[in-house]
Design a protein around this motif. Structure first.
Motif, short mmCIF file in Angstrom:
data_model
loop_
_atom_site.label_atom_id
_atom_site.label_comp_id
_atom_site.label_asym_id
_atom_site.label_seq_id
_atom_site.Cartn_x
_atom_site.Cartn_y
_atom_site.Cartn_z
N GLY A 194 -21.33 4.34 -35.31
CA GLY A 194 -21.21 5.52 -34.48
C GLY A 194 -20.03 6.40 -34.82
N ILE A 195 -19.61 6.41 -36.08
CA ILE A 195 -18.48 7.25 -36.51
C ILE A 195 -18.89 8.72 -36.45
N PRO A 196 -18.09 9.59 -35.84
CA PRO A 196 -18.42 11.02 -35.79
C PRO A 196 -18.61 11.61 -37.19
N ARG A 197 -19.50 12.60 -37.29
CA ARG A 197 -19.88 13.14 -38.59
C ARG A 197 -18.68 13.67 -39.39
N LYS A 198 -17.78 14.38 -38.73
CA LYS A 198 -16.63 14.93 -39.44
C LYS A 198 -15.78 13.82 -40.05
N GLU A 199 -15.55 12.78 -39.28
CA GLU A 199 -14.77 11.63 -39.77
C GLU A 199 -15.55 10.90 -40.86
N MET A 200 -16.87 10.81 -40.68
CA MET A 200 -17.71 10.10 -41.65
C MET A 200 -17.64 10.78 -43.02
N ILE A 201 -17.74 12.11 -43.05
CA ILE A 201 -17.68 12.86 -44.30
C ILE A 201 -16.33 12.63 -45.00
N LYS A 202 -15.28 12.62 -44.20
CA LYS A 202 -13.94 12.38 -44.74
C LYS A 202 -13.84 10.99 -45.35
N ARG A 203 -14.35 9.99 -44.64
CA ARG A 203 -14.25 8.61 -45.15
C ARG A 203 -15.09 8.41 -46.41
N ILE A 204 -16.27 9.03 -46.45
CA ILE A 204 -17.12 8.91 -47.64
C ILE A 204 -16.38 9.44 -48.86
N HIS A 205 -15.81 10.62 -48.73
CA HIS A 205 -15.09 11.22 -49.85
C HIS A 205 -13.88 10.37 -50.24
N THR A 206 -13.12 9.93 -49.25
CA THR A 206 -11.89 9.16 -49.52
C THR A 206 -12.21 7.84 -50.21
N SER A 207 -13.19 7.10 -49.67
CA SER A 207 -13.49 5.77 -50.22
C SER A 207 -14.06 5.86 -51.63
N LEU A 208 -14.89 6.87 -51.90
CA LEU A 208 -15.45 7.03 -53.24
C LEU A 208 -14.38 7.49 -54.23
N THR A 209 -13.46 8.32 -53.77
CA THR A 209 -12.36 8.75 -54.64
C THR A 209 -11.47 7.57 -55.00
N GLN A 210 -11.23 6.71 -54.03
CA GLN A 210 -10.35 5.56 -54.27
C GLN A 210 -10.90 4.61 -55.34
N VAL A 211 -12.22 4.56 -55.49
CA VAL A 211 -12.81 3.68 -56.51
C VAL A 211 -13.33 4.46 -57.72
N GLY A 212 -12.97 5.75 -57.81
CA GLY A 212 -13.33 6.55 -58.96
C GLY A 212 -14.80 6.93 -59.04
N MET A 213 -15.48 7.04 -57.90
CA MET A 213 -16.91 7.37 -57.89
C MET A 213 -17.21 8.64 -57.12
N GLU A 214 -16.23 9.52 -56.95
CA GLU A 214 -16.43 10.73 -56.15
C GLU A 214 -17.43 11.70 -56.78
N ASN A 215 -17.63 11.60 -58.08
CA ASN A 215 -18.56 12.51 -58.76
C ASN A 215 -19.98 11.97 -58.85
N TYR A 216 -20.24 10.86 -58.16
CA TYR A 216 -21.56 10.23 -58.23
C TYR A 216 -22.27 10.19 -56.87
N GLN A 217 -21.87 11.05 -55.94
CA GLN A 217 -22.39 10.98 -54.59
C GLN A 217 -23.90 11.18 -54.52
N ASP A 218 -24.46 11.97 -55.42
CA ASP A 218 -25.90 12.25 -55.37
C ASP A 218 -26.72 11.34 -56.30
N HIS A 219 -26.08 10.39 -56.96
CA HIS A 219 -26.78 9.48 -57.85
C HIS A 219 -27.46 8.36 -57.05
N GLU A 220 -28.54 7.82 -57.61
CA GLU A 220 -29.20 6.67 -57.01
C GLU A 220 -28.41 5.41 -57.39
N PRO A 221 -28.02 4.58 -56.42
CA PRO A 221 -27.20 3.40 -56.72
C PRO A 221 -27.83 2.47 -57.76
N HIS A 222 -29.14 2.31 -57.71
CA HIS A 222 -29.80 1.36 -58.61
C HIS A 222 -29.80 1.82 -60.07
N ASN A 223 -29.48 3.10 -60.31
CA ASN A 223 -29.45 3.61 -61.68
C ASN A 223 -28.05 3.62 -62.27
#
Length: 278
Positions: free
Chosen positions: A109-138
């Motif tokens: 139930g994380i609010p959308r604004k906070e959710m968008i922030k966390r998605i960007h932050t967590s992906l940036t921390q692991v070097g995957m910020e440029n892969y947000q639209d990729h399919e995980p299985h590929n």
């Protein structure tokens, strides 16, 4: 109050199988970073699955933050536990990387604004910020593992369980991810338990628990672990190359190391600060 506590726990996978854990006791304190190491079949991964309620013991109690884990509260308690598995594909539920990271946040139930922030932050921390639209299985194996870690860390768990979570990464990627996880652990003050057979991964931990045949063989720190390197070898653990080299220098060139180094950087530093035996 301990973050995780096992009290006289017995577990086996079926009635005809030997006990994986027998009268097993363990305490892991809040905000502690602990590595649980051991050879395959020593019981280390079973500990993680029991702590997360994925397995149920035949006897004994498991307490999470002081609460006994039961069938009636397992889903509630699990909300505060993040777990990253050896095979990241076991965790993928979204059609894109962004959706996959968002899944756990939406369930909480994380609010959308906070959710968008966390998605960007967590992906940036692991070097995957440029892969947000990729399919995980590929993605490649290492990229999949990074996304799995980002998905868990975005939920800000109180307890993080890593079950061979960096096994699919190359040495450089493994070091980067472990450093990132360690920094986030300190920032969020979470309890972290690393299940591994790779002794290189324990460098950032406060405590090391060595498992052998379902029992604790040794409960120590990184600095003191290799004082018993012969014992570790006797239960099937391979020493890091830098430790083996340091041991050979002690044997043949009269060096005396205060602690045994786990990587090249530590080895060079230890070499300059070591003393010649008198």
């Amino acid at each position: 109050m301990s973050a995780i506590e096992f009290r006289d726990v017995y577990f086996r996978y079926n009635e005809d199988a030997p006990w994986v854990l027998k009268k097993f006791n363990l305490k892991i304190e809040e905000n502690e970073t602990v590595a649980i190491i051991g050879h395959n079949g020593s019981g280390k991964s079973t500990i993680a699955k029991l702590a997360n309620g994925l397995l149920v013991p035949q006897a004994g109690d498991i307490l999470i933050n002081g609460r006994k884990l039961t069938a009636s509260n397992v889903w509630e308690i699990r909300q505060n536990i993040g777990m990253v598995f050896q095979n990241p594909e076991n965790q993928f539920v979204g059609t894109t990387v962004r959706d996959d990271v968002a899944f756990g946040l939406e369930n909480r139930g994380i609010p959308r604004k906070e959710m968008i922030k966390r998605i960007h932050t967590s992906l940036t921390q692991v070097g995957m910020e440029n892969y947000q639209d990729h399919e995980p299985h590929n993605l490649s194996g290492g990229q999949k593992q990074r996304v799995a870690i980002a998905s868990v860390m975005a939920t800000y768990p109180e307890i993080l369980l890593l079950d061979e979570a960096t096994s699919m990464l190359d040495p450089r990627g493994r070091k980067e991810i472990l450093s990132t996880i360690h920094d986030l652990q300190e920032e969020l003050e979470i309890t972290m338990v690393m299940i591994t057979h790779d002794l290189h991964e324990i460098i950032l931990t406060d405590r090391v628990i060595v498992m052998n045949q379902g029992q604790i063989y040794k409960d120590t720190t990184v600095d003191h672990l290799f004082n018993d390197y012969q014992g570790l070898q006797s239960i099937g653990l391979s020493l890091p190359l830098t430790v083996e080299l340091a041991i050979e220098l002690e044997r043949h060139y009269d060096y005396q190391f205060t602690t045994y180094p786990l990587d090249n950087e530590e080895f060079l530093k230890a070499l300059w600060t070591s003393n010649l035996k008198e």
